[in-house]
Write an enzyme that holds these catalytic residues in place. Structure first.
Site, PDB file in Angstrom:
ATOM      1  N   LYS A  52      -4.664   8.938  34.988  1.00  0.00           N
ATOM      2  CA  LYS A  52      -6.220   9.652  34.817  1.00  0.00           C
ATOM      3  C   LYS A  52      -6.266   9.807  33.295  1.00  0.00           C
ATOM      4  O   LYS A  52      -7.544   9.505  33.061  1.00  0.00           O
ATOM      5  CB  LYS A  52      -5.757  11.219  35.426  1.00  0.00           C
ATOM      6  CG  LYS A  52      -5.679  11.031  36.951  1.00  0.00           C
ATOM      7  CD  LYS A  52      -5.203  12.466  37.575  1.00  0.00           C
ATOM      8  CE  LYS A  52      -4.830  12.224  38.997  1.00  0.00           C
ATOM      9  NZ  LYS A  52      -4.257  13.557  39.532  1.00  0.00           N
ATOM     10  N   GLN A  96      -1.712  19.107  38.322  1.00  0.00           N
ATOM     11  CA  GLN A  96      -1.155  18.126  38.934  1.00  0.00           C
ATOM     12  C   GLN A  96      -0.133  18.874  39.931  1.00  0.00           C
ATOM     13  O   GLN A  96       0.529  19.683  39.553  1.00  0.00           O
ATOM     14  CB  GLN A  96      -0.277  17.048  38.129  1.00  0.00           C
ATOM     15  CG  GLN A  96       0.092  15.960  38.754  1.00  0.00           C
ATOM     16  CD  GLN A  96      -0.876  15.085  39.606  1.00  0.00           C
ATOM     17  OE1 GLN A  96      -1.890  14.790  39.043  1.00  0.00           O
ATOM     18  NE2 GLN A  96      -0.517  14.766  40.764  1.00  0.00           N
ATOM     19  N   ASP A 119     -10.842  18.638  40.681  1.00  0.00           N
ATOM     20  CA  ASP A 119     -10.183  17.979  41.961  1.00  0.00           C
ATOM     21  C   ASP A 119     -10.682  18.609  43.459  1.00  0.00           C
ATOM     22  O   ASP A 119     -10.381  17.970  44.726  1.00  0.00           O
ATOM     23  CB  ASP A 119      -8.505  18.767  41.901  1.00  0.00           C
ATOM     24  CG  ASP A 119      -7.625  17.679  41.559  1.00  0.00           C
ATOM     25  OD1 ASP A 119      -8.069  16.460  41.636  1.00  0.00           O
ATOM     26  OD2 ASP A 119      -6.594  18.068  41.166  1.00  0.00           O
TER      27      ASP A 119
END
Ligand code: NAD
Length: 293
Positions: A52, A96, A119
């Site tokens: 990412k 994460q 997200d």
């Protein structure tokens, strides 16, 4: 059969994003800034986060990484989330997953400002998505929708069978494909571990989305001739012919299924790369305040 090439598509989208960053820079506008929080040493999470960050660099976004050891307390992580929520330079951020067992993931997700939730895991974004309102879509489903759109795959009136009902892939995919508009207007069947006669359900599908996490689970004779197959699975299996001793496969038995399909995503090189690219697209939307003006 045509491959749905996630590598090519994500490279093209990244070029578009890089051009947008150039324009923003020339106009003196704000450069999109994505932050990532990584707690612990999970090897897969480290790979995902570094990809990412690398993708941000490729398109000229600003990125920052907050790394903490596995012993980090929930209170400390909540403080990090709070600080990122209040940092005016950070447009969007991700924490994460999975988190170490002693941290409640739900509490962390709820603490993220939904306007920075690139997200798309916060219930406000999920609810808005379900109602067809502007929302940050979860990255994997967003990437798949973009793939269907860019390959002009017909979806209206098609029967789509989704395998797996996770909050991050299966359930949002079923909602997005049944929504009004393109890509969408499908008749959707959402299947899971309690579904009776799964092969019979899958045989009725024009579009199959497999997201269960079992290597090569969907067999050739489950797939109708001409079906479109989206393989979300990322599974590592032993392979003595490889230097590493293993290789990645999807949830679909690619060799048996591919000859029957009209389109199929490879693993690797399919949905995974689109997921990271979708996160970048969400970050640009966050920077431009497109979803929440
Ligand atoms: P998950 O692991 O949270 O849940 C699995 C789902 O599969 C559950 O809903 C369960 O009911 C269903 N299931 C399990 N066994 C089944 C069976 N025998 N028959 C029918 N359904 C069954 O799912 P997830 O987080 O969506 O992950 C699924 C796969 O997708 C994993 O391989 C994961 O690594 C991969 N993944 C890939 C990406 C990407 O970017 N490509 C993103 C997220 C997840």
């Amino acid at each position: 059969m045509q491959l749905l090439d996630g590598k090519l598509l994500s490279e093209n989208i990244k070029l578009e994003l890089a051009a947008e960053v150039d324009t923003l820079r020339q106009q003196g506008g704000k450069i999109p800034h994505l932050a990532a929080v990584l707690v612990g040493e999970d090897p897969a999470s480290q790979v995902y986060v570094s990809s990412k960050i690398k993708s941000c660099e490729q398109v000229g976004f600003k990125s920052s990484l907050v790394r903490r050891p596995a012993e980090t307390s929930e209170a400390e992580l909540l403080q990090i989330v709070h600080d990122l929520n209040n940092d005016p330079d950070v447009d969007g951020f991700i924490v994460q997953l999975p988190l170490p067992k002693h941290i409640n993931e739900e509490r962390i997700t709820l603490a993220i400002d939904h306007r920075k939730d690139v997200d798309g895991f916060h219930p406000i974004n999920f609810g808005r998505m379900a109602q067809g309102m502007p929302a940050f879509l979860p990255a994997t489903p967003f990437g798949i929708m973009e793939m269907l759109r860019r390959y002009n795959i017909e979806t209206s009136g098609k029967h789509c069978v989704v395998l797996g009902r996770s909050n991050i892939v299966g359930t949002p995919m079923s909602l997005l494909l049944s929504r009004k508009g393109y890509p969408g207007d499908c008749t959707v069947t959402l299947t899971h571990s309690r579904t009776k006669d799964l092969p019979a359900e899958v045989r009725r599908a024009d579009i199959i989305v497999a997201a269960i996490g079992i290597p090569q689970f969907v067999k050739g004779d489950w797939v109708r001739e001409g079906a479109v197959v989206i393989d979300v699975g990322i599974n590592r299996i032993p392979d003595a012919s490889k230097k590493s001793g293993s290789r990645l496969v999807g949830d679909v038995d690619f060799d048996a299924v591919a000859p029957r399909c009209s389109y199929i995503t490879p693993v690797p090189g399919g949905v995974g790369l689109m997921t990271v690219t979708a996160l970048l697209m969400n970050t640009l939307k966050a920077c431009r305040k497109e979803i929440y003006p």
